[in-house]
Design a protein around this motif. Structure first.
Motif, PDB file in Angstrom:
ATOM      1  N   ASP A 142       1.138  -1.516  -0.281  1.00  0.00           N
ATOM      2  CA  ASP A 142      -0.257   0.467   0.457  1.00  0.00           C
ATOM      3  C   ASP A 142       0.475   1.560  -0.296  1.00  0.00           C
ATOM      4  N   VAL A 143       1.810   1.865   0.659  1.00  0.00           N
ATOM      5  CA  VAL A 143       2.958   2.791   1.016  1.00  0.00           C
ATOM      6  C   VAL A 143       4.225   2.163   0.811  1.00  0.00           C
ATOM      7  N   ILE A 144       4.575   2.398   0.021  1.00  0.00           N
ATOM      8  CA  ILE A 144       7.081   1.803   0.216  1.00  0.00           C
ATOM      9  C   ILE A 144       7.017   3.502   0.983  1.00  0.00           C
ATOM     10  N   VAL A 145       7.882   3.558   1.784  1.00  0.00           N
ATOM     11  CA  VAL A 145       8.768   4.332   2.093  1.00  0.00           C
ATOM     12  C   VAL A 145      10.369   3.962   1.570  1.00  0.00           C
ATOM     13  N   PRO A 146      11.017   4.893   0.680  1.00  0.00           N
ATOM     14  CA  PRO A 146      11.998   4.980   0.435  1.00  0.00           C
ATOM     15  C   PRO A 146      13.717   5.242   1.358  1.00  0.00           C
ATOM     16  N   TRP A 147      14.078   4.946   1.937  1.00  0.00           N
ATOM     17  CA  TRP A 147      15.169   5.039   3.672  1.00  0.00           C
ATOM     18  C   TRP A 147      16.701   5.576   3.200  1.00  0.00           C
ATOM     19  N   GLN A 148      17.230   6.252   3.873  1.00  0.00           N
ATOM     20  CA  GLN A 148      18.254   6.300   3.638  1.00  0.00           C
ATOM     21  C   GLN A 148      19.423   5.786   5.364  1.00  0.00           C
ATOM     22  N   ALA A 149      19.824   4.668   4.733  1.00  0.00           N
ATOM     23  CA  ALA A 149      19.411   4.410   6.101  1.00  0.00           C
ATOM     24  C   ALA A 149      21.148   3.788   6.341  1.00  0.00           C
ATOM     25  N   SER A 150      21.664   3.635   7.677  1.00  0.00           N
ATOM     26  CA  SER A 150      23.055   3.972   7.435  1.00  0.00           C
ATOM     27  C   SER A 150      24.246   3.254   6.781  1.00  0.00           C
ATOM     28  N   ARG A 151      23.228   1.287   6.407  1.00  0.00           N
ATOM     29  CA  ARG A 151      24.364   0.446   5.635  1.00  0.00           C
ATOM     30  C   ARG A 151      24.109   1.244   4.075  1.00  0.00           C
ATOM     31  N   CYS A 152      23.224   1.883   3.979  1.00  0.00           N
ATOM     32  CA  CYS A 152      22.515   2.094   2.072  1.00  0.00           C
ATOM     33  C   CYS A 152      24.159   2.534   1.775  1.00  0.00           C
ATOM     34  N   VAL A 153      24.421   1.406   0.684  1.00  0.00           N
ATOM     35  CA  VAL A 153      25.378   1.918  -0.519  1.00  0.00           C
ATOM     36  C   VAL A 153      25.193   2.899  -1.770  1.00  0.00           C
ATOM     37  N   ALA A 154      24.109   2.662  -1.689  1.00  0.00           N
ATOM     38  CA  ALA A 154      23.266   4.165  -2.821  1.00  0.00           C
ATOM     39  C   ALA A 154      23.184   5.309  -1.302  1.00  0.00           C
ATOM     40  N   ARG A 155      23.030   6.684  -2.373  1.00  0.00           N
ATOM     41  CA  ARG A 155      23.280   7.953  -1.515  1.00  0.00           C
ATOM     42  C   ARG A 155      22.025   8.653  -1.918  1.00  0.00           C
ATOM     43  N   TRP A 156      21.205   8.873  -2.118  1.00  0.00           N
ATOM     44  CA  TRP A 156      20.284  10.308  -1.942  1.00  0.00           C
ATOM     45  C   TRP A 156      20.603  11.592  -1.288  1.00  0.00           C
ATOM     46  N   ALA A 205       1.850  -1.550 -11.210  1.00  0.00           N
ATOM     47  CA  ALA A 205       0.406  -1.473 -10.250  1.00  0.00           C
ATOM     48  C   ALA A 205      -0.841  -1.852 -12.007  1.00  0.00           C
ATOM     49  N   LYS A 206      -0.215  -1.255 -13.252  1.00  0.00           N
ATOM     50  CA  LYS A 206      -1.327  -1.421 -14.315  1.00  0.00           C
ATOM     51  C   LYS A 206      -0.939  -2.833 -15.002  1.00  0.00           C
ATOM     52  N   GLN A 207       0.435  -3.230 -14.188  1.00  0.00           N
ATOM     53  CA  GLN A 207       0.225  -4.868 -15.523  1.00  0.00           C
ATOM     54  C   GLN A 207      -0.364  -5.842 -14.504  1.00  0.00           C
ATOM     55  N   ALA A 208      -0.847  -5.071 -12.923  1.00  0.00           N
ATOM     56  CA  ALA A 208      -1.008  -6.276 -11.690  1.00  0.00           C
ATOM     57  C   ALA A 208      -2.244  -6.732 -12.408  1.00  0.00           C
ATOM     58  N   ARG A 209      -2.738  -4.984 -12.555  1.00  0.00           N
ATOM     59  CA  ARG A 209      -4.692  -4.681 -13.114  1.00  0.00           C
ATOM     60  C   ARG A 209      -4.780  -4.332 -11.457  1.00  0.00           C
ATOM     61  N   ARG A 210      -4.002  -3.524 -10.584  1.00  0.00           N
ATOM     62  CA  ARG A 210      -4.183  -3.037  -9.681  1.00  0.00           C
ATOM     63  C   ARG A 210      -5.202  -1.735  -9.441  1.00  0.00           C
ATOM     64  N   PRO A 211      -6.198  -1.394  -8.453  1.00  0.00           N
ATOM     65  CA  PRO A 211      -7.119  -0.845  -8.857  1.00  0.00           C
ATOM     66  C   PRO A 211      -6.219   0.615  -8.280  1.00  0.00           C
ATOM     67  N   TRP A 212      -5.516   0.200  -6.749  1.00  0.00           N
ATOM     68  CA  TRP A 212      -4.875   1.673  -5.938  1.00  0.00           C
ATOM     69  C   TRP A 212      -3.454   1.452  -6.162  1.00  0.00           C
ATOM     70  N   ILE A 213      -2.693   2.198  -7.184  1.00  0.00           N
ATOM     71  CA  ILE A 213      -1.118   2.892  -7.040  1.00  0.00           C
ATOM     72  C   ILE A 213      -0.043   3.247  -5.272  1.00  0.00           C
ATOM     73  N   PRO A 214      -0.073   1.808  -5.328  1.00  0.00           N
ATOM     74  CA  PRO A 214       0.698   2.778  -4.011  1.00  0.00           C
ATOM     75  C   PRO A 214       1.311   3.774  -3.662  1.00  0.00           C
ATOM     76  N   GLU A 215       1.091   4.211  -2.612  1.00  0.00           N
ATOM     77  CA  GLU A 215       1.545   5.314  -2.422  1.00  0.00           C
ATOM     78  C   GLU A 215       3.060   5.783  -1.867  1.00  0.00           C
ATOM     79  N   ILE A 216       4.089   5.950  -2.955  1.00  0.00           N
ATOM     80  CA  ILE A 216       5.286   5.871  -2.744  1.00  0.00           C
ATOM     81  C   ILE A 216       5.925   7.414  -2.135  1.00  0.00           C
TER      82      ILE A 216
END
Length: 250
Positions: A105-119, A139-150
């Motif tokens: 339903d919701v995805i939260v991108p997180w800058q955790a301490s061990r992340c190699v990627a840095r945004w 979501a379109k491919q999966a025919r989902r009524p809801w697009i998850p919140e990012i």
């Protein structure tokens, strides 16, 4: 086979005519090669979708339809938020794609301490935009009524505040960790209005992060015997959750 789904800003009422244009119209006409007489689904990404008959196509990006049955689908319960530590760039959007197809339903991108990627700065804005685009496509491919919140990029303090709120409201927080003390299958999700699952980066959750979030009421959980890549862990956890809750009852 389920008809293809295309996104629109608003779904028209049953019996009305509607036009799909822009990038979605181009995908319908040029890529998918939709033709007159076929059936398509139009959705707004917020729970409303409709079966539609294609009346005509024009140019490379315009599709005219007559709207048939319109339906609103409520979000499944409990609400599931995944806090996803930033994967390495080549797997970043893959993680979003897999979690979306698995029903997050919701995805939260997180800058955790061990992340190699840095945004940071504009890179963070571009990264979030790419995740939102990946979620809409999946979501379109999966025919989902809801697009998850990012959500916007979160710091560890942001994650801490979110987890404290969810626990305070009677929800659950599970930290997916290969050395977790509690098996995932033993968790009791009954009655939880929201579940937050926290997934670390390739190097795993830092011990300080685990200690902090468990002190707030989170549970350190082992999902299974295999050590999963961070890009796959969310989708596997969502599948396990769907089997033990009512989320897959539809």
């Amino acid at each position: 086979m389920t008809p293809p789904l295309f996104w629109v800003d608003e779904v028209a009422a049953a019996g009305e005519q509607a036009t799909v244009s822009g990038s979605e119209g181009r995908h319908a006409v040029t890529v998918t090669r939709i033709r007159r007489g076929q059936t398509v689904i139009l959705g707004d990404g917020r729970g409303t979708f409709a079966d539609c008959e294609v009346l005509d196509t024009s140019g490379k990006d315009r599709l005219s339809v007559r709207v048939g049955r319109v339906e609103f689908v409520t979000r499944p319960k409990p609400l599931v938020t995944i806090v996803q530590a930033l994967p390495k760039s080549e797997r970043s959007e893959l993680a979003v794609d897999l979690m979306t197809e698995a029903g997050v339903d919701v995805i939260v991108p997180w800058q955790a301490s061990r992340c190699v990627a840095r945004w940071a700065g504009s890179k963070a804005e571009r990264g979030v935009d790419k995740w939102r685009s990946a979620a809409a496509t999946a979501a379109k491919q999966a025919r989902r009524p809801w697009i998850p919140e990012i959500a916007d990029l979160a710091t560890t303090m942001d994650v801490r505040d979110r987890c404290a709120r969810v626990v305070g409201d009677g929800g659950m927080v599970a930290l997916l960790h290969e050395e977790g003390a509690t098996p995932f299958r033993s968790l009791d999700f009954a009655g939880a209005p929201e579940i937050v699952m926290v997934i670390g980066p390739e190097g795993g959750l830092d011990p300080a992060e685990i200690a902090d979030l468990t002190a707030l009421g989170g549970t350190s959980v082992v999902l299974g015997p295999e050590v999963l890549r961070t890009a796959a862990a969310g989708a596997v956890a969502l599948g396990a959750l769907g089997a033990v809750t009512d989320r897959w009852s539809r």
